[in-house]
Design a protein around this motif. Structure first.
Motif, PDB file in Angstrom:
ATOM      1  N   ILE A  55       0.862  -1.176   0.000  1.00 49.94           N
ATOM      2  CA  ILE A  55       0.000   0.000   0.000  1.00 49.94           C
ATOM      3  C   ILE A  55       0.897   1.224   0.000  1.00 49.94           C
ATOM      4  CG2 ILE A  55      -1.893  -1.143   1.231  1.00 49.94           C
ATOM      5  CD1 ILE A  55      -0.940   0.677   3.708  1.00 49.94           C
ATOM      6  N   GLU A 104      -3.351   2.531   8.338  1.00 50.13           N
ATOM      7  CA  GLU A 104      -3.659   2.628   6.909  1.00 50.13           C
ATOM      8  C   GLU A 104      -3.738   1.241   6.270  1.00 50.13           C
ATOM      9  OE1 GLU A 104      -2.259   5.759   4.353  1.00 50.13           O
ATOM     10  OE2 GLU A 104      -1.137   6.668   6.005  1.00 50.13           O
ATOM     11  N   ALA A 164      -7.018  -0.391   4.552  1.00 48.66           N
ATOM     12  CA  ALA A 164      -6.954  -0.838   3.160  1.00 48.66           C
ATOM     13  C   ALA A 164      -7.407  -2.288   3.017  1.00 48.66           C
ATOM     14  CB  ALA A 164      -5.537  -0.671   2.624  1.00 48.66           C
TER      15      ALA A 164
END
Length: 273
Positions: free
Chosen positions: A4, A79, A83
């Motif tokens: 990511i 994060e 995701a």
């Protein structure tokens, strides 16, 4: 490769295998997701979805010059969890990764985390201070920085000896394990590894531990030569609201590798409980 890109443009590499309840593994310094091979395969076979990432600056993630501290590490995990839409996850952290778990669960884990495990972990704080008289003096960590800057390859060749207890009588050096530790370390960046020494040694996780309300398993070897037992696991156990402390007689810091059968079985029992 799966990765990511975080808000600041850092690429975080991760492995994501299987299905079922997710278990997220957080590695120690200066290693990578590969340090969890024995756990990833075991829990995948037990029916879990297993995830492990390379912390920024480590392994296959971006060799960042900035953000090499616990708040950013935890934000990166947040994060990644968003995701991958991770919910009811179990977060397992070894050493520096234990600090990352504590900061992530306390700051970002609401509604996403079911349980956590801290293995040979750095919390509450490694550094000796007035408030933490049993900690290690700053000179120890200054020595790490000096050796890393002077000859990182040689430094990383020496660390696995106490890390796995290979300097104890009757414990032969397993050269492949030593070489694998060195391989993982040398994959990462010198600058982020240098910065991370401050992150794992000077970060105070006291308030994080107090804020965590999910069940936590605290696992520590009493012969840990990297994160000494007396100033870590029992203190974390006291600060946590809902914790279980398991102490392993004679086990080294790297017990997830040297005693994977024992650690995996105890982790599984905790997760299933």
């Amino acid at each position: 490769m799966s990765s990511i890109k975080t808000k600041d443009g850092t690429e975080i590499y991760y492995k994501d295998w299987g299905s079922g309840q997710p278990i997220v593994f957080h590695h120690g310094w200066p290693l990578s997701a590969d340090d969890w091979d024995a756990q990833m395969l075991f829990f995948l076979d037990a029916g879990y979805r297993v995830i492990a990432h390379d912390r920024r600056g480590h392994g296959r993630s971006t060799q960042t010059a900035t953000g090499n501290e616990m708040d950013t590490y935890a934000a990166d995990v947040a994060e990644l969890a968003a995701a991958l839409d991770l919910r009811e996850a179990i977060h397992v952290g070894h050493s520096t990764g234990g600090g990352e778990v504590a900061r992530y669960v306390a700051k970002h884990g609401k509604g996403r985390v079911a349980k956590a495990a801290l293995i040979g972990a750095v919390p509450p704080i490694m550094l000796k201070t007035q408030a933490n008289p049993g900690g290690l003096p700053i000179e120890v960590f200054d020595g790490f920085r000096k050796q890393l800057a002077a000859n990182r390859a040689d430094f990383y060749w020496q660390v696995p000896i106490p890390f796995y207890g290979f300097n104890r009588e009757g414990t032969p050096v397993i050269e492949a394990v030593r070489a694998n530790w060195w391989r993982q370390g040398m994959m990462g960046g010198a600058k982020p590894h240098y910065d991370c020494i401050k992150a794992f040694s000077e970060t105070d996780f006291t308030e994080d531990l107090k804020a965590i309300d999910v069940p936590v398993l605290v696992m520590h070897g009493d012969d840990d030569q990297i994160v000494p037992f007396a100033d870590s696991a029992p203190l974390s156990d006291r600060l946590l609201k809902n914790s279980t402390l398991k102490v392993y007689k004679g086990f080294p810091h790297g017990m997830c590798t040297t005693h994977a059968d024992v650690i995996n079985a105890d982790l599984l029992e905790f997760i299933r409980a």
